[in-house]
Design an enzyme around this catalytic site. Sequence first.
Site, PDB file in Angstrom:
ATOM      1  N   HIS A 176     -10.248  -5.377  -3.297  1.00  0.00           N
ATOM      2  CA  HIS A 176      -8.917  -5.583  -2.729  1.00  0.00           C
ATOM      3  C   HIS A 176      -9.042  -6.007  -1.278  1.00  0.00           C
ATOM      4  O   HIS A 176      -9.923  -5.549  -0.554  1.00  0.00           O
ATOM      5  CB  HIS A 176      -8.049  -4.323  -2.845  1.00  0.00           C
ATOM      6  N   ILE A 177      -8.137  -6.886  -0.893  1.00  0.00           N
ATOM      7  CA  ILE A 177      -8.027  -7.299   0.511  1.00  0.00           C
ATOM      8  C   ILE A 177      -6.809  -6.605   1.088  1.00  0.00           C
ATOM      9  O   ILE A 177      -5.710  -6.699   0.541  1.00  0.00           O
ATOM     10  CB  ILE A 177      -7.848  -8.826   0.624  1.00  0.00           C
ATOM     11  N   HIS A 178      -7.010  -5.892   2.201  1.00  0.00           N
ATOM     12  CA  HIS A 178      -5.872  -5.308   2.925  1.00  0.00           C
ATOM     13  C   HIS A 178      -5.295  -6.393   3.841  1.00  0.00           C
ATOM     14  O   HIS A 178      -6.037  -6.993   4.630  1.00  0.00           O
ATOM     15  CB  HIS A 178      -6.319  -4.147   3.816  1.00  0.00           C
ATOM     16  N   ASN A 196     -12.908  -3.272   2.525  1.00  0.00           N
ATOM     17  CA  ASN A 196     -13.789  -2.123   2.651  1.00  0.00           C
ATOM     18  C   ASN A 196     -14.777  -2.132   1.486  1.00  0.00           C
ATOM     19  O   ASN A 196     -14.381  -2.294   0.334  1.00  0.00           O
ATOM     20  CB  ASN A 196     -12.979  -0.820   2.645  1.00  0.00           C
ATOM     21  N   ASP A 214       0.845  -1.189   0.000  1.00  0.00           N
ATOM     22  CA  ASP A 214       0.000   0.000   0.000  1.00  0.00           C
ATOM     23  C   ASP A 214       0.883   1.242   0.000  1.00  0.00           C
ATOM     24  O   ASP A 214       1.908   1.297   0.687  1.00  0.00           O
ATOM     25  CB  ASP A 214      -0.917  -0.001   1.232  1.00  0.00           C
ATOM     26  N   VAL A 236     -11.080   2.888  -3.674  1.00  0.00           N
ATOM     27  CA  VAL A 236     -10.716   2.433  -5.024  1.00  0.00           C
ATOM     28  C   VAL A 236     -11.713   1.340  -5.432  1.00  0.00           C
ATOM     29  O   VAL A 236     -11.795   0.299  -4.762  1.00  0.00           O
ATOM     30  CB  VAL A 236      -9.271   1.879  -5.066  1.00  0.00           C
TER      31      VAL A 236
HETATM   32  P1  5GP Z   1      -9.705   1.317   0.240  1.00  0.00           P
HETATM   33  O1  5GP Z   1      -9.756   2.615   0.996  1.00  0.00           O
HETATM   34  O2  5GP Z   1     -10.423   1.435  -1.084  1.00  0.00           O
HETATM   35  O3  5GP Z   1     -10.136   0.122   1.036  1.00  0.00           O
HETATM   36  O4  5GP Z   1      -8.173   1.045  -0.048  1.00  0.00           O
HETATM   37  C1  5GP Z   1      -7.472   1.638  -1.093  1.00  0.00           C
HETATM   38  C2  5GP Z   1      -6.024   1.599  -0.715  1.00  0.00           C
HETATM   39  O5  5GP Z   1      -5.268   1.868  -1.870  1.00  0.00           O
HETATM   40  C3  5GP Z   1      -5.628   2.631   0.333  1.00  0.00           C
HETATM   41  O6  5GP Z   1      -5.090   1.978   1.476  1.00  0.00           O
HETATM   42  C4  5GP Z   1      -4.594   3.489  -0.377  1.00  0.00           C
HETATM   43  O7  5GP Z   1      -3.534   3.905   0.455  1.00  0.00           O
HETATM   44  C5  5GP Z   1      -4.116   2.583  -1.495  1.00  0.00           C
HETATM   45  N1  5GP Z   1      -3.650   3.281  -2.662  1.00  0.00           N
HETATM   46  C6  5GP Z   1      -4.231   4.349  -3.270  1.00  0.00           C
HETATM   47  N2  5GP Z   1      -3.522   4.722  -4.342  1.00  0.00           N
HETATM   48  C7  5GP Z   1      -2.480   3.868  -4.438  1.00  0.00           C
HETATM   49  C8  5GP Z   1      -1.385   3.756  -5.369  1.00  0.00           C
HETATM   50  O8  5GP Z   1      -1.245   4.511  -6.333  1.00  0.00           O
HETATM   51  N3  5GP Z   1      -0.495   2.770  -5.114  1.00  0.00           N
HETATM   52  C9  5GP Z   1      -0.605   1.903  -4.071  1.00  0.00           C
HETATM   53  N4  5GP Z   1       0.336   0.994  -3.923  1.00  0.00           N
HETATM   54  N5  5GP Z   1      -1.637   1.980  -3.177  1.00  0.00           N
HETATM   55  C10 5GP Z   1      -2.542   2.948  -3.361  1.00  0.00           C
END
Ligand code: 5GP
Length: 112
Positions: A98-100, A85, A28, A94
């Site tokens: 995706h799985i964190h 999320n 991330d 996004v």
């Molecule tokens: P969400 O908030 O949708 O569950 O998670 C999206 C994740 O994508 C966030 O933790 C954010 O930091 C990560 N993220 C956003 N843009 C980028 C990027 O350009 N590269 C990477 N590696 N992670 C990203």
Amino acid sequence: MTLFEKIIAREIPAEIVFEDDQCLAFRDISPQAPIHILIIPKKTIARIAAAQADDQSLLGHLLLTAAEIARRENIAPAGYRLVINNGPHGGETVPHLHIHLLGGRHLNWPPG
Ligand code: 5GP
């Protein structure tokens, strides 16, 4: 194309830690823990709520891959958290499933 589709296509750089025919995993850009990796399907699925019955095998593969990456990152013995999320209240930013994978420190519960 979403941001993550661009990472799959190598149009945007990312620190990729795992890849196979079904998924990609990369660090991330804004880590919330010492280990913070995103595991994504190569198939375009906007969010878990958009997954269909025929995605069952792929979804299982994503979870098993997350557990394997946790082992490789040496965070499995101490424990870790997997987070998906979904939608505005879930904190999704996004629109590509995706799985964190979060680990390397004690994580509080409940989340904010
Ligand atoms: P969400 O908030 O949708 O569950 O998670 C999206 C994740 O994508 C966030 O933790 C954010 O930091 C990560 N993220 C956003 N843009 C980028 C990027 O350009 N590269 C990477 N590696 N992670 C990203």
